[in-house]
Design a protein around this motif. Structure first.
Motif, PDB file in Angstrom:
ATOM      1  N   PRO A   1      -3.149   6.104   1.705  1.00  9.50           N
ATOM      2  CA  PRO A   1      -2.764   5.201   0.817  1.00  9.50           C
ATOM      3  C   PRO A   1      -2.855   3.852   1.674  1.00  9.50           C
ATOM      4  N   TYR A   2      -2.921   2.662   0.727  1.00  8.86           N
ATOM      5  CA  TYR A   2      -2.942   1.297   1.572  1.00  8.86           C
ATOM      6  C   TYR A   2      -2.304   0.519   0.358  1.00  8.86           C
ATOM      7  N   PRO A   3      -0.916   0.376   0.701  1.00  7.16           N
ATOM      8  CA  PRO A   3      -0.442  -0.383  -0.478  1.00  7.16           C
ATOM      9  C   PRO A   3      -0.800  -1.924  -0.570  1.00  7.16           C
ATOM     10  N   TYR A   4      -1.056  -2.485  -1.526  1.00  8.47           N
ATOM     11  CA  TYR A   4      -1.507  -3.763  -1.716  1.00  8.47           C
ATOM     12  C   TYR A   4      -0.377  -4.716  -1.182  1.00  8.47           C
ATOM     13  N   SER A   5       0.951  -4.256  -1.156  1.00  9.98           N
ATOM     14  CA  SER A   5       1.745  -5.363  -0.688  1.00  9.98           C
ATOM     15  C   SER A   5       1.961  -5.341   0.717  1.00  9.98           C
ATOM     16  N   GLN A   6       1.361  -4.545   1.422  1.00 10.48           N
ATOM     17  CA  GLN A   6       1.219  -4.506   2.906  1.00 10.48           C
ATOM     18  C   GLN A   6       0.021  -4.920   3.568  1.00 10.48           C
ATOM     19  N   ILE A   7      -1.176  -4.234   2.854  1.00  9.76           N
ATOM     20  CA  ILE A   7      -2.298  -4.212   3.529  1.00  9.76           C
ATOM     21  C   ILE A   7      -3.487  -5.505   2.846  1.00  9.76           C
ATOM     22  N   PRO A   8      -3.792  -6.364   3.552  1.00  3.63           N
ATOM     23  CA  PRO A   8      -4.753  -7.403   2.908  1.00  3.63           C
ATOM     24  C   PRO A   8      -5.934  -7.077   2.753  1.00  3.63           C
TER      25      PRO A   8
END
Length: 521
Positions: free
Chosen positions: A175-182
């Motif tokens: 997973p790569y949460p958009y809130s954390q991973i630019p």
């Protein structure tokens, strides 16, 4: 006696359990034209060769002093003409994001893959009876090349030159949460404002849509064309990736959520510093005020700077007491100051290792940034495209660098940026601190990579590492069906309670009964 014999047997079993993959036959496919990407793959393949494996590498370069167990299938057609006819990448500085995607997904990626798949040397290899125990492919708009794994019936390992990119994450279900991973192309950090999170989410979704609906269908067509006898479809090959190596380390960027088969090997290209050419060694040793090293990487050329911006650097450098080493691709530089020395190519890692180097002026690529931080050198960045803005945003947040926008390059801005780094010791101390953190690890990147490749060979593809999320549809993965049922259940309960309350209220006279309304009429 029996106890000693049992101990000997135990030790022998343990040694055998760690050594069954020695001498594995490994194929590496490195499609990138740029040296910065190729160097990561080459560092990985060199590590495997030094560990005793038989390595074959398809790529744009070759290891000149390769041992007998390292074979290069060098494809010169992958690199631009060294005479200077390559495209001027500065022109893409202000290209719209969608145009960059178009170039990557429609032109650059497919064309490089096609060069490899149609090359006579590669065709000879594919038509041979050779066997490989594992296939390693660069993960960068080259998905069709994953077909080499099924062609040779071998486990597939990928390496990502951009670290935890969307392309690598999707292969192993991370997973790569958009809130954390630019996003790779944005100059954000892991602490984003609301506006940045909004933009980041939009860009991620546009990229994903373009990738799945434009790029992948074309890759599947190429896969069917060049692997007509494939036993597996391209999606099935991509769902069975054994490992994803990342050109990244948390001490150089920020923590990411990872699946167990995502392994950070950032800095694997680093070797012990080698002796410099005599002229460079003398320049570096004799520079009593320190040295500034200036390189725009392998794809961007210093000689391609417009005259106005080139003169801005020349004017700024002429007023420095420090020596400047400039990777400049022409044999002469008009109005070159006495303290500036130019070379078409320099051994960057060895130059940065010299104690007299005080500052690295760079385009901000991940390879150069890693090498600079490995040796504890602060940076001034001039980001142009790709992940360069992102890397310089990290530099500014962590206090080991600053950047200048390309449009703002002038004698004044260049001088100000250089002096802000050299006159403030905190930049150098922060760079050294990150270097210490990066070097503080139980295994080198090369040792880590070798261990995990051998692990995959020992466990025949290591299916135990595969995430079940790869088998789920978009609806299942995002729990849309579950949330739908929950909303339906809650809605049913609320409607039932509402109806029950109405009946109770009518019964006790708070609400008129339906029959009472008729009587009143």
């Amino acid at each position: 006696m029996y106890r000693r014999l049992g101990f000997t047997v135990l030790i022998s079993c343990l040694l055998l359990s760690f050594c069954p993959s020695k001498g594995a036959r490994i194929l590496g496919v490195l499609p990138s034209a740029g040296w910065s990407h190729y160097a990561i793959g080459e560092g990985l393949m060199k590590a495997l060769s030094r560990a005793g494996h038989e390595v074959t590498v398809i790529g744009s370069h070759s290891w000149r002093e390769a041992p007998d167990n390292y074979r290069s299938i060098e494809l010169k057609e992958l690199v631009f003409d060294k005479g200077g006819s390559e495209p001027d990448l500065f022109q893409y500085r202000n290209d719209p994001y969608l145009n960059v995607l178009y170039l990557l997904y429609t032109l650059i990626g497919p064309s490089l893959s096609e060069v490899i798949l149609t090359h006579p040397k590669v065709k000879t290899l594919m038509n041979s009876n050779e066997h490989f125990d594992v296939v390693i492919v660069e993960c960068f708009v080259s998905d069709v090349l994953y077909g080499f794994a099924q062609h040779f019936n071998a486990p597939l390992i990928v390496f990502s030159p951009f670290g935890a990119s969307m392309w690598a994450n999707d292969l192993v279900g991370t997973p790569y949460p958009y809130s954390q991973i630019p996003h790779t192309f944005l100059s954000y950090t892991d602490r984003m404002t609301f506006t940045e999170r909004l933009v980041n989410t939009f860009v991620w979704n546009v990229d994903r849509f373009y990738y799945r609906n434009v790029f992948l269908p074309r890759q599947e067509e190429m896969y069917k064309q060049y692997f007509p006898n494939a036993r597996k479809t391209l999606p099935n090959v991509m769902k069975n990736v054994s490992l994803a190596f990342l050109n990244q380390h948390f001490s150089l960027s920020f923590p990411h959520p990872y699946a167990p088969n995502m392994i950070e090997i950032g800095g694997i290209q680093m070797d012990e510093p080698k002796a410099l050419p005599e002229d460079l060694q003398r320049i570096l040793d004799d520079s009593k005020h320190g040295v500034i090293y200036f390189s725009m990487g392998s794809m961007l050329k210093g000689c391609k700077f417009p005259e106005e911006k080139r003169n801005a650097f020349i004017s700024a450098f002429s007023k420095l007491k420090e020596t400047v080493l400039w990777k400049y691709e022409n044999t002469s530089l008009p109005n070159k100051p006495k303290n500036v020395f130019i070379r078409k190519w320099m051994p960057q890692r060895d130059v940065l290792a010299h104690p007299n180097v005080k500052l690295f002026i760079t385009h901000g690529g991940l390879l150069g940034s890693t090498e600079s931080l490995y040796h504890g050198k602060p940076m001034v960045g001039v980001p142009i495209y790709g992940d360069q803005r992102l890397n310089m945003a990290r530099a500014e947040k962590s206090g080991y660098g600053t950047h200048i926008e390309y449009e703002n390059l002038s004698e004044e801005t260049i001088t100000r940026a250089i002096r802000s780094i050299l006159d403030n010791p905190s930049f150098s101390s922060n760079a050294r601190l990150i270097s210490e953190r990066y070097r503080d690890k139980p295994m080198t990147p090369a040792q880590l990579a070798v261990y995990w490749v051998e692990y995959v060979v020992r466990h025949r593809g290591a299916p135990q590492l595969h995430s079940a999320i790869l088998e789920l549809s978009f609806i299942e993965r995002n729990l849309i069906d579950v949330y739908g049922v929950m909303i339906l259940f809650v809605g049913t309960v609320l409607v039932s309670v509402y109806m029950a309350l109405r009946k109770v209220m009518r019964f006790i006279g708070i609400l008129p009964r339906s029959g009472d309304k008729i009587k009143q009429q």
